[in-house]
Scaffold this active site. Sequence first.
Site: not given
Ligand code: PHB
Length: 391
Positions: A72, A293
């Site tokens: 990406h 996250p």
């Molecule tokens: C995920 O794909 O689970 C994911 C992607 C980006 C993030 C958090 C989780 O910031």
Amino acid sequence: MRTSVGIIGAGPAGLLLSHLLHTQGVDTVVLELRDRGYVERRQRAGILEQATVDVLRASGAGERMDRQGLPHHGVELRFDRRSHRIDFPSLTDGRSVTVYAQTEVVKDLIALREAAGGTVLFEAEALSVDGVDTAAPSIRYRHDGAEHTLDCDLVVACDGFHGIGRRAVPEGVLTVSERTYPFSWLGVLADVPPSCEELIYAHHERGFALHSMRSPQVSRLYLQVDPDDTVENWPDERIWDELDTRFAVDADWRLARGPITEKSITPMRSFVAEPMRHGRLFLAGDAAHIVPPTGAKGLNLAVADVTLLARAIGRWAADRDESLLDAYSETALRRVWRAEHFSYTMTTLLHPAPGEGEFDRRLRLSHLRYLASSPAGSATLAENYVGLPVV
Ligand code: PHB
Ligand code: APR
């Protein structure tokens, strides 16, 4: 039982450390509380920084990642019903990220350890770490209904936030810094091709939403929800309707719907315990630090920790030179704190907090516009997202 390096936890940190040490001829035993199926199916994040990809590839663990991972080159910020793309390579000297699920990394590492005859004991619960202030630390653990002792030269706690490793550090030694956030993420997996080529981080007055993916056939989607919300409150139809609202743009774009195969709610927390070493005990990954996250940093930090630690242990094993072991905590914490700041910034940037006032709302929108429109703002986001080589 005896080994050189006793590792608690078969998440990405413990498994990669075991694999990296094996490539340097250092013997390890990994103790894992859960069974193999559980560890291989647990849903986690899926963004690998360039440096994480490089480490996996260089150590021989990148074969399937290179075939199935999705490179990406940017992400989209979506707010005010408009899309704003952040291009990574042009802002970061050519760096990018790879979408490859943590569960797949874990499966690949377990398969490699198995093929090399490495010892990963599943359903083995570490109960305590003893003698961390001596040259002969040990791990007491329960396996097959009986208690055993694993004698080691060094112990590495890779047993996540709820593990027991951190508790073996004597009272008063660790400094803990933490923050909890007044919202959680509802995460779903859906059997539907992603409606976008790159991830969409959406800010909406009703809350944050994220469109990610696991493969060209499987979408991963998240919604900001209240911390005390439950998945029972979120039937599939409600999830898709809410995602539609938060991702809405003044352009020809539609979110494709499909069968939802998994739902869970995760709290958001920032946490750092330091130093990451006491005597013969080392902490790595979520055992030492947690990030919310939003910046996709958790897995990457775990990989960065054990990469440093593997080098340090390799040096020590070869000629008893402890200099890199002595530097481990300080070196690792520099990256940890950069990721803590970035993850906190991304989180507060994209999530409206319950009960916040107009001032906070206006600051957030101004910050979003700045990141999306100024090359300097975009570059700050991009270089932190793809991961800084030196911090
Ligand atoms: C995920 O794909 O689970 C994911 C992607 C980006 C993030 C958090 C989780 O910031
Ligand atoms: N004995 C043995 N194993 C244990 C014990 C114990 N007492 N306590 C916990 N474990 C195991 C857990 O079952 C888990 O498999 O330790 C492992 C820790 O793995 P992770 O939680 O995946 O942590 P880590 O390897 O540091 O990886 C960090 O995982 O949590 C995500 O977002 C985080 O992506 C980041 C990454």
